[in-house]
Structure formats: structure tokens, C-alpha cells
Design an enzyme around this catalytic site. Structure first.
Site, PDB file in Angstrom:
ATOM      1  N   CYS A   1      67.834  69.824 -65.132  1.00  0.00           N
ATOM      2  CA  CYS A   1      67.368  68.767 -66.121  1.00  0.00           C
ATOM      3  C   CYS A   1      67.534  69.581 -67.420  1.00  0.00           C
ATOM      4  O   CYS A   1      66.341  69.807 -67.285  1.00  0.00           O
ATOM      5  CB  CYS A   1      66.530  68.012 -65.657  1.00  0.00           C
ATOM      6  SG  CYS A   1      66.718  66.369 -64.054  1.00  0.00           S
TER       7      CYS A   1
ATOM      8  N   GLU B   1      65.017  67.895 -69.510  1.00  0.00           N
ATOM      9  CA  GLU B   1      63.522  67.850 -69.797  1.00  0.00           C
ATOM     10  C   GLU B   1      62.859  69.679 -68.934  1.00  0.00           C
ATOM     11  O   GLU B   1      61.883  70.002 -69.516  1.00  0.00           O
ATOM     12  CB  GLU B   1      62.775  66.828 -69.053  1.00  0.00           C
ATOM     13  CG  GLU B   1      63.299  65.517 -69.154  1.00  0.00           C
ATOM     14  CD  GLU B   1      64.618  65.142 -68.702  1.00  0.00           C
ATOM     15  OE1 GLU B   1      65.846  65.479 -68.383  1.00  0.00           O
ATOM     16  OE2 GLU B   1      64.799  63.559 -68.420  1.00  0.00           O
TER      17      GLU B   1
ATOM     18  N   CYS C   1      63.605  61.703 -64.318  1.00  0.00           N
ATOM     19  CA  CYS C   1      63.762  62.055 -63.089  1.00  0.00           C
ATOM     20  C   CYS C   1      62.095  61.988 -62.050  1.00  0.00           C
ATOM     21  O   CYS C   1      61.369  62.635 -63.099  1.00  0.00           O
ATOM     22  CB  CYS C   1      64.506  62.439 -62.278  1.00  0.00           C
ATOM     23  SG  CYS C   1      64.729  64.248 -62.758  1.00  0.00           S
TER      24      CYS C   1
ATOM     25  N   CYS D   1      61.078  66.320 -62.871  1.00  0.00           N
ATOM     26  CA  CYS D   1      60.594  65.762 -64.394  1.00  0.00           C
ATOM     27  C   CYS D   1      59.840  65.108 -64.274  1.00  0.00           C
ATOM     28  O   CYS D   1      58.911  66.386 -65.576  1.00  0.00           O
ATOM     29  CB  CYS D   1      61.736  65.491 -65.385  1.00  0.00           C
ATOM     30  SG  CYS D   1      63.651  66.604 -65.090  1.00  0.00           S
TER      31      CYS D   1
END
Length: 139
Positions: free
Chosen positions: A56, A58, A94, A97
């Protein structure tokens, strides 16, 4: 954070989206992480044909900052949407993260989800990860 600082962080996240590697979902996410040192560390989502190997935006931003020795952060801006188009929905982080954020961030850490520099929502990490598990839970 001032409205100007928020705008700059969102702009960096929106700009990062253009560098996402998303050949499968075509859902591009950019993140801009503000360190306590005042520097901004960006990240993008990077997909993989073996979906478990995908990362991801992040976490990409956090891992890049940590590699540079940064361990304290103030805020992150996240923007996501279909590749090549402006975001039309908010892209919330998510669970994985959020857990990474918990590892490095305090209660005052702000999570900014944005569609544009003028359309955004701000949460503190505790709102997004209530009753969390962190280092203090195992020490």
C-alpha cells in the site's frame, strides 16, 4: 496543522498517485507522510501478480521514511482513485496500514483522506484504530 500545510500534504499525495504501479486494479493511491522533522515522505501502492506481495501507498511512505532514519510523524494524507482520473471517493487506510501507523505514531497523529486539496476529512489515529494493540501491549 494549518489549512495551508494540509493543502500541501494533500497536493503531495495527489501528485504521488501518478507514480503508482497498478496494472491489475488500476486503483492508484498516493500517500504523503509528514515527519516531525518537517520533511514529507511520499509513497504509492505497488501491485504484484501475486497479490500478497502488493504494498500500500501508506506503508511505502512509512518504510521509505524509516529507511532514512525517521521514526516520528505528525500526519499522513492519502488520496486514491481510478488511475488517470481524479479521486471521487475517500481512500481510507487498510487495517495493516493502520497497524503500521500505530507502531510509529502517537495519539495526536492525523490521518487526512482527500479527494482534492479542498475536499478532505481528518481523523486522529485512535478514531480509525480503536482499542489498538501496540508495543505497550507486549512490554
Amino acid at each position: 496543522m494549518s489549512k495551508e500545510q494540509i493543502g500541501k500534504l494533500i497536493h503531495a499525495a495527489l501528485d504521488a498517485r501518478s507514480r503508482a504501479y497498478v496494472p491489475y486494479s488500476h486503483y492508484a493511491v498516493g500517500a504523503a507522510l509528514l515527519g516531525r522533522d518537517g520533511k514529507v515522505y511520499t509513497g504509492v501502492n505497488v501491485e504484484n501478480a501475486s497479490y500478497g506481495a502488493t504494498n500500500c501507498a501508506e506503508r511505502s511512505a512509512f518504510f521509505g521514511a524509516v529507511e532514512k532514519g525517521v521514526r516520528e510523524f505528525e500526519a499522513i494524507a492519502i488520496a486514491g482513485g481510478m488511475e488517470g482520473k481524479a479521486p471521487v471517493e475517500y481512500a481510507y487506510p487498510c487495517g495493516i496500514c493502520r497497524q503500521v501507523m500505530k507502531e510509529f505514531c502517537g495519539k495526536d497523529f492525523q490521518v487526512i483522506v482527500a479527494k482534492s486539496e479542498n475536499e478532505y476529512q481528518i481523523f486522529d489515529l485512535n478514531e480509525l484504530l480503536p482499542h489498538s494493540f501496540g508495543g505497550g501491549s507486549i512490554c
